[in-house]
Design a protein around this motif. Structure first.
Motif, PDB file in Angstrom:
ATOM      1  N   ASN A 184       0.792  -1.233   0.000  1.00 49.22           N
ATOM      2  CA  ASN A 184       0.000   0.000   0.000  1.00 49.22           C
ATOM      3  C   ASN A 184       0.824   1.281   0.000  1.00 49.22           C
ATOM      4  N   ASP A 185       2.149   1.217  -0.094  1.00 50.32           N
ATOM      5  CA  ASP A 185       2.946   2.443  -0.198  1.00 50.32           C
ATOM      6  C   ASP A 185       2.588   3.203  -1.475  1.00 50.32           C
ATOM      7  N   TYR A 186       2.602   2.494  -2.597  1.00 50.08           N
ATOM      8  CA  TYR A 186       2.261   3.101  -3.884  1.00 50.08           C
ATOM      9  C   TYR A 186       0.815   3.587  -3.879  1.00 50.08           C
ATOM     10  N   LEU A 187      -0.082   2.782  -3.304  1.00 55.06           N
ATOM     11  CA  LEU A 187      -1.486   3.184  -3.215  1.00 55.06           C
ATOM     12  C   LEU A 187      -1.620   4.499  -2.452  1.00 55.06           C
ATOM     13  N   ALA A 188      -0.898   4.640  -1.360  1.00 59.98           N
ATOM     14  CA  ALA A 188      -0.966   5.878  -0.578  1.00 59.98           C
ATOM     15  C   ALA A 188      -0.539   7.076  -1.408  1.00 59.98           C
ATOM     16  N   ALA A 189       0.497   6.909  -2.218  1.00 56.44           N
ATOM     17  CA  ALA A 189       0.961   8.009  -3.066  1.00 56.44           C
ATOM     18  C   ALA A 189      -0.090   8.376  -4.113  1.00 56.44           C
ATOM     19  N   ILE A 192       6.687  10.063  -5.597  1.00 55.69           N
ATOM     20  CA  ILE A 192       5.447  10.397  -6.303  1.00 55.69           C
ATOM     21  C   ILE A 192       4.719  11.525  -5.587  1.00 55.69           C
ATOM     22  N   ALA A 193       4.618  11.404  -4.268  1.00 63.83           N
ATOM     23  CA  ALA A 193       3.913  12.425  -3.485  1.00 63.83           C
ATOM     24  C   ALA A 193       4.627  13.769  -3.550  1.00 63.83           C
ATOM     25  N   MET A 194       5.956  13.741  -3.480  1.00 63.71           N
ATOM     26  CA  MET A 194       6.727  14.983  -3.523  1.00 63.71           C
ATOM     27  C   MET A 194       6.543  15.697  -4.849  1.00 63.71           C
ATOM     28  N   LYS A 195       6.511  14.938  -5.942  1.00 61.11           N
ATOM     29  CA  LYS A 195       6.311  15.538  -7.267  1.00 61.11           C
ATOM     30  C   LYS A 195       4.926  16.168  -7.382  1.00 61.11           C
ATOM     31  N   ALA A 196       3.992  15.663  -6.576  1.00 65.90           N
ATOM     32  CA  ALA A 196       2.643  16.232  -6.569  1.00 65.90           C
ATOM     33  C   ALA A 196       2.529  17.430  -5.627  1.00 65.90           C
ATOM     34  N   GLY A 197       3.654  17.828  -5.011  1.00 69.14           N
ATOM     35  CA  GLY A 197       3.650  18.984  -4.129  1.00 69.14           C
ATOM     36  C   GLY A 197       3.284  18.675  -2.697  1.00 69.14           C
ATOM     37  N   ALA A 202      19.532  -3.496   0.601  1.00 67.22           N
ATOM     38  CA  ALA A 202      18.523  -4.522   0.345  1.00 67.22           C
ATOM     39  C   ALA A 202      17.999  -5.031   1.680  1.00 67.22           C
ATOM     40  N   GLU A 203      16.681  -5.061   1.813  1.00 64.59           N
ATOM     41  CA  GLU A 203      16.063  -5.425   3.080  1.00 64.59           C
ATOM     42  C   GLU A 203      15.463  -6.814   3.004  1.00 64.59           C
ATOM     43  N   LYS A 204      15.437  -7.494   4.123  1.00 57.05           N
ATOM     44  CA  LYS A 204      14.768  -8.783   4.179  1.00 57.05           C
ATOM     45  C   LYS A 204      13.266  -8.542   4.175  1.00 57.05           C
ATOM     46  N   SER A 205      12.567  -9.318   3.373  1.00 56.21           N
ATOM     47  CA  SER A 205      11.123  -9.162   3.330  1.00 56.21           C
ATOM     48  C   SER A 205      10.492  -9.819   4.542  1.00 56.21           C
ATOM     49  N   SER A 206       9.355  -9.290   4.942  1.00 54.66           N
ATOM     50  CA  SER A 206       8.614  -9.858   6.059  1.00 54.66           C
ATOM     51  C   SER A 206       7.718 -10.971   5.544  1.00 54.66           C
ATOM     52  N   PRO A 207       7.477 -12.003   6.335  1.00 54.15           N
ATOM     53  CA  PRO A 207       6.547 -13.040   5.913  1.00 54.15           C
ATOM     54  C   PRO A 207       5.108 -12.556   5.832  1.00 54.15           C
ATOM     55  N   LEU A 208       4.823 -11.369   6.361  1.00 52.73           N
ATOM     56  CA  LEU A 208       3.462 -10.847   6.342  1.00 52.73           C
ATOM     57  C   LEU A 208       3.269  -9.707   5.359  1.00 52.73           C
ATOM     58  N   SER A 209       4.293  -8.908   5.117  1.00 54.17           N
ATOM     59  CA  SER A 209       4.134  -7.714   4.291  1.00 54.17           C
ATOM     60  C   SER A 209       5.027  -7.793   3.066  1.00 54.17           C
ATOM     61  N   LYS A 210       4.788  -6.864   2.125  1.00 58.41           N
ATOM     62  CA  LYS A 210       5.543  -6.889   0.884  1.00 58.41           C
ATOM     63  C   LYS A 210       6.236  -5.561   0.600  1.00 58.41           C
ATOM     64  N   GLY A 211       6.201  -4.651   1.526  1.00 62.12           N
ATOM     65  CA  GLY A 211       6.861  -3.370   1.317  1.00 62.12           C
ATOM     66  C   GLY A 211       8.232  -3.347   1.960  1.00 62.12           C
ATOM     67  N   GLY A 212       8.926  -2.227   1.855  1.00 61.27           N
ATOM     68  CA  GLY A 212      10.235  -2.020   2.445  1.00 61.27           C
ATOM     69  C   GLY A 212      10.564  -0.550   2.306  1.00 61.27           C
ATOM     70  N   MET A 213      11.732  -0.112   2.775  1.00 58.41           N
ATOM     71  CA  MET A 213      12.058   1.304   2.711  1.00 58.41           C
ATOM     72  C   MET A 213      12.173   1.795   1.275  1.00 58.41           C
ATOM     73  N   ASP A 214      12.650   0.953   0.371  1.00 54.17           N
ATOM     74  CA  ASP A 214      12.735   1.377  -1.027  1.00 54.17           C
ATOM     75  C   ASP A 214      11.344   1.657  -1.593  1.00 54.17           C
ATOM     76  N   SER A 215      10.378   0.814  -1.214  1.00 59.01           N
ATOM     77  CA  SER A 215       8.997   1.033  -1.625  1.00 59.01           C
ATOM     78  C   SER A 215       8.464   2.352  -1.077  1.00 59.01           C
ATOM     79  N   LYS A 216       8.830   2.662   0.142  1.00 61.06           N
ATOM     80  CA  LYS A 216       8.362   3.903   0.767  1.00 61.06           C
ATOM     81  C   LYS A 216       8.992   5.122   0.103  1.00 61.06           C
ATOM     82  N   LEU A 217      10.244   5.009  -0.286  1.00 56.81           N
ATOM     83  CA  LEU A 217      10.900   6.116  -0.969  1.00 56.81           C
ATOM     84  C   LEU A 217      10.296   6.340  -2.354  1.00 56.81           C
ATOM     85  N   SER A 218       9.923   5.265  -3.026  1.00 57.08           N
ATOM     86  CA  SER A 218       9.270   5.401  -4.328  1.00 57.08           C
ATOM     87  C   SER A 218       7.931   6.111  -4.180  1.00 57.08           C
ATOM     88  N   ALA A 219       7.189   5.733  -3.143  1.00 63.99           N
ATOM     89  CA  ALA A 219       5.912   6.394  -2.875  1.00 63.99           C
ATOM     90  C   ALA A 219       6.133   7.859  -2.517  1.00 63.99           C
TER      91      ALA A 219
END
Length: 268
Positions: free
Chosen positions: A163-168, A231-236, A211-228
């Motif tokens: 949901n990082d990308y979804l949030a953006a 997107i948000a920063m470019k939108a102001g 590179a981060e170890k993935s969680s057995p429950l989630s699929k995001g990581g800090m790189d995913s958060k930075l990508s999101a």
């Protein structure tokens, strides 16, 4: 006063906030929702809402809740199993939110979206209209990826990154002022594990993220958060990545305190 302090001083003046809550922020290792943590975050969001902030939540945790309910030991990898976990877990997660926000006399509404909803003009407009109307009526939208039907996104590798990308995308949809991404980390960390208070260049931030170890429950990581965040920063929109389990993380962030990592909007 430097640019970081100037921006943090302006955060309390923001009106529309998107809060993204990661799976591991609100779940135990089994995937079962952590009720103490859920109550803590709901109490903070309710406080912001009652003070006049327009808050939209993007909450992960449904698949994890389904994993626990179905007795699975880890997040499955096949599409049918993921969809089943999402369907079972989403109902459980929303029931918890309903109970906790109801205790604060706040109405919530569920919105489930897929990648294609942001590409289809009419569905995009419908989603925007619904969220805007909910906000005007004092209802807090709780948004999640519609994993129960999002088989094409999963198969094509277009799932929304815990949901990082979804949030953006929601930030762009509703023109939010601030995106607060709650993580298990206290923010972006440097090579020595120390929190980086402010970043104005995503490329510099990516150099800090290994590179981060993935969680057995989630699929995001800090790189995913930075990508999101990019997107948000470019939108102001300003972005704060912060530790979701820290005491009063949301209320302190919105008070302009030195919490997490501040990523500066491109329009500043």
């Amino acid at each position: 006063m430097n640019i970081e302090h100037r921006f943090r001083a302006l955060i309390p003046e923001a009106r529309r906030i998107v809060v993204k809550i990661g799976t591991r922020v609100i779940a135990q290792k089994t995937g079962r929702p952590d009720m103490r943590q859920l109550k803590n975050l709901v109490t903070q969001i309710a406080s912001l809402h009652q003070r006049g902030y327009e808050v939209l939540m993007v909450s992960s945790g449904a698949v994890g809740a389904g994993v626990e309910a179905l007795g699975m030991k880890q997040r499955p990898t096949t599409v049918p199993d993921l969809q089943m976990c999402a369907a079972v877990g989403q109902a459980r997660l929303m029931a918890h939110y309903q109970e906790l926000f109801g205790a604060q006399d706040i109405l919530i509404g569920q919105i489930l979206l897929t990648h294609s909803d942001f590409q289809h003009r009419i569905r995009y407009a419908n989603a925007k209209r619904t969220m805007e109307h909910m906000i005007r009526q004092g209802v807090i939208p709780i948004i999640n990826e519609n994993d129960a039907v999002a088989d094409e996104e999963i198969k094509a590798g277009l799932s929304l990154g815990d949901n990082d990308y979804l949030a953006a995308l929601v930030v762009k949809l509703v023109r939010a002022d601030i995106l607060v991404i709650l993580s298990t980390a206290d923010g972006v960390l440097d090579a020595n594990g120390r929190r980086v208070p402010c970043i104005d260049n995503i490329a510099d931030a990516r150099k800090l993220v290994n590179a981060e170890k993935s969680s057995p429950l989630s699929k995001g990581g800090m790189d995913s958060k930075l990508s999101a965040a990019q997107i948000a920063m470019k939108a102001g929109c300003g972005v704060v990545i912060a530790g979701g389990r820290k005491q009063n993380v949301l209320t302190n962030t919105m008070a302009g305190k030195d919490i997490g990592t501040l990523l500066l909007s491109n329009v500043l």
